[in-house]
Write a protein that holds these residues in place. Structure first.
Motif, mmCIF file in Angstrom:
data_model
loop_
_atom_site.group_PDB
_atom_site.id
_atom_site.type_symbol
_atom_site.label_atom_id
_atom_site.label_comp_id
_atom_site.label_asym_id
_atom_site.label_seq_id
_atom_site.Cartn_x
_atom_site.Cartn_y
_atom_site.Cartn_z
ATOM 1 N N GLU A 162 11.353 20.757 -7.374
ATOM 2 C CA GLU A 162 11.547 22.200 -7.521
ATOM 3 C C GLU A 162 10.193 22.892 -7.509
ATOM 4 O OE1 GLU A 162 14.342 23.740 -7.508
ATOM 5 O OE2 GLU A 162 15.779 22.111 -7.824
ATOM 6 N N LEU B 46 17.070 15.782 1.954
ATOM 7 C CA LEU B 46 18.000 16.280 0.936
ATOM 8 C C LEU B 46 17.701 15.652 -0.417
ATOM 9 C CD1 LEU B 46 21.261 16.362 3.041
ATOM 10 C CD2 LEU B 46 20.208 18.330 1.909
ATOM 11 N N ASP B 47 17.412 14.358 -0.429
ATOM 12 C CA ASP B 47 17.019 13.715 -1.683
ATOM 13 C C ASP B 47 15.729 14.321 -2.226
ATOM 14 O OD1 ASP B 47 18.912 11.904 -2.564
ATOM 15 O OD2 ASP B 47 18.302 10.376 -1.149
ATOM 16 N N GLN C 150 22.014 24.707 3.805
ATOM 17 C CA GLN C 150 22.700 25.181 2.606
ATOM 18 C C GLN C 150 21.875 24.930 1.351
ATOM 19 O OE1 GLN C 150 25.468 27.031 2.372
ATOM 20 N NE2 GLN C 150 25.428 27.087 4.621
ATOM 21 N N LYS C 151 21.180 23.787 1.308
ATOM 22 C CA LYS C 151 20.337 23.476 0.152
ATOM 23 C C LYS C 151 19.206 24.493 0.021
ATOM 24 C CE LYS C 151 19.028 20.681 -3.210
ATOM 25 N NZ LYS C 151 19.840 20.521 -4.429
ATOM 26 N N ARG D 205 20.621 27.804 -1.191
ATOM 27 C CA ARG D 205 20.931 27.756 -2.628
ATOM 28 C C ARG D 205 19.664 27.904 -3.457
ATOM 29 N NH1 ARG D 205 24.831 23.878 -1.149
ATOM 30 N NH2 ARG D 205 23.394 22.143 -1.586
ATOM 31 N N LYS D 206 18.592 27.264 -3.023
ATOM 32 C CA LYS D 206 17.331 27.415 -3.757
ATOM 33 C C LYS D 206 16.878 28.876 -3.754
ATOM 34 C CE LYS D 206 15.327 22.764 -3.333
ATOM 35 N NZ LYS D 206 15.070 22.560 -4.778
ATOM 36 N N ASP E 62 23.754 20.677 5.701
ATOM 37 C CA ASP E 62 23.464 20.427 4.289
ATOM 38 C C ASP E 62 22.048 20.868 3.923
ATOM 39 O OD1 ASP E 62 25.987 19.356 4.003
ATOM 40 O OD2 ASP E 62 25.321 17.276 4.222
ATOM 41 N N VAL E 63 21.091 20.615 4.817
ATOM 42 C CA VAL E 63 19.708 21.040 4.553
ATOM 43 C C VAL E 63 19.623 22.559 4.493
ATOM 44 C CG1 VAL E 63 17.382 21.155 5.530
ATOM 45 C CG2 VAL E 63 18.613 18.983 5.506
ATOM 46 N N LEU F 245 14.520 17.330 -1.755
ATOM 47 C CA LEU F 245 14.784 18.674 -2.266
ATOM 48 C C LEU F 245 15.551 18.638 -3.586
ATOM 49 C CD1 LEU F 245 15.710 20.489 1.077
ATOM 50 C CD2 LEU F 245 13.590 20.731 -0.242
ATOM 51 N N ARG F 246 16.330 17.601 -3.776
ATOM 52 C CA ARG F 246 17.078 17.469 -5.027
ATOM 53 C C ARG F 246 16.151 17.173 -6.201
ATOM 54 N NH1 ARG F 246 20.374 13.578 -3.515
ATOM 55 N NH2 ARG F 246 22.042 14.986 -2.897
#
Length: 272
Positions: free
Chosen positions: A38, A31-32, A69-70, A73-74, A66-67, A34-35
């Motif tokens: 880009e 998650l970090d 959903q991330k 969202r992307k 969370d992964v 992917l944050r």
């Protein structure tokens, strides 16, 4: 010295072997990653969801949600996401060309880099003799790897009390077995030969959890690694050059907004 981490932008990112549904999956690190990373295109190179483990014992904590959903969202924000299933998420191989929430499923793909070079992208399990021909042995090996991960936790606690550095039993055991049968080298050669048959310049794969970029004859062989132990990804820059990123090394020295991580995991990573 703390390093400030800023968002990096790439043409393409390649990630594989997340194994969502496995207790060993490093969803917090992913998650970090992917944050702070880009790309115009994100390619998921198989074993993203661990269907084998979920069949044995359902395990789906919030980090897995969370992964997912991330990633969704992307996709909504315009990132092209291609999902190439592996052996652990082979149930998706029945849906080539189908889009799920903006994520496209494909058996394999040809990726044309910015410099014009062409790469065959596939998970790679079809070239693993054990997975293809000795299914029961593959399942037993998967169970043994789970056991090795559990042993890691115990050994890490003991070594901390003895003030010894972190040492991964699972990584050592896996490497010893694969060295014994010369698995990694043979796998790389066979995958490179498949790239030659497809008249491309290189191949990008996952499956064996061994991140590397190297030349095998006239073929550029790239393996994305995994998000169970090494936490690695492959990034293509805007000029077509590739970079192997090891996120756990960066995360431990950078000023990042890390999600909460179990104390034992964080101490293990700091001792590595």
């Amino acid at each position: 010295m703390t390093v400030t981490t800023e968002t990096r932008h790439f043409r393409t990112l390649f990630i594989s072997d997340i194994h969502l549904g496995s207790k060993a999956a490093r969803t917090d690190f992913l998650l970090d990653f992917l944050r702070y990373h880009e790309a115009e295109t994100l390619v998921l190179v198989g074993d993203i969801v661990d269907g084998w483990r979920l069949k044995r014992n359902w395990y789906w904590p919030q980090g897995c949600n969370d992964v997912v959903q991330k990633l969704l969202r992307k996709a909504r924000k315009g990132t092209r996401i291609v999902y190439i299933p592996g052996n652990h998420d082979e149930f998706l191989r029945s849906f080539p060309g189908v889009h799920f929430g903006g994520i496209e499923v494909a058996e394999r793909m040809i990726h044309e880099a910015a410099d014009g070079k062409r790469y065959l992208v596939l998970h790679g399990d079809e070239f693993d003799v054990v997975v293809r021909n000795i299914r029961l042995l593959a399942y037993l090996g998967d169970w043994a790897y789970d056991a090795a991960i559990a042993i890691n936790v115990v050994l890490a606690a003991i070594r901390r009390k003895l003030h010894l550095p972190y040492w991964s039993f699972s990584a050592w055991a896996k490497l010893q077995v694969k060295q014994a049968i010369n698995f990694i080298g043979e796998f790389q050669n066979v995958v490179a030969e498949e790239a030659r048959r497809n008249n491309v310049d290189g191949v990008i794969c996952g499956h064996i959890h061994h991140a590397t970029m190297e030349d095998i004859g006239d073929i550029r062989y790239i393996n994305t690694g995994d998000w169970v132990e090494s936490c690695t990804a492959i990034a293509e820059h805007i000029d077509g050059t590739f970079e192997l990123i090891s996120w756990q090394k960066i995360a431990l020295t950078a000023d990042i907004k890390a999600l909460p991580m179990p104390k034992d995991k964080r101490e293990d990573m700091q001792a590595a």
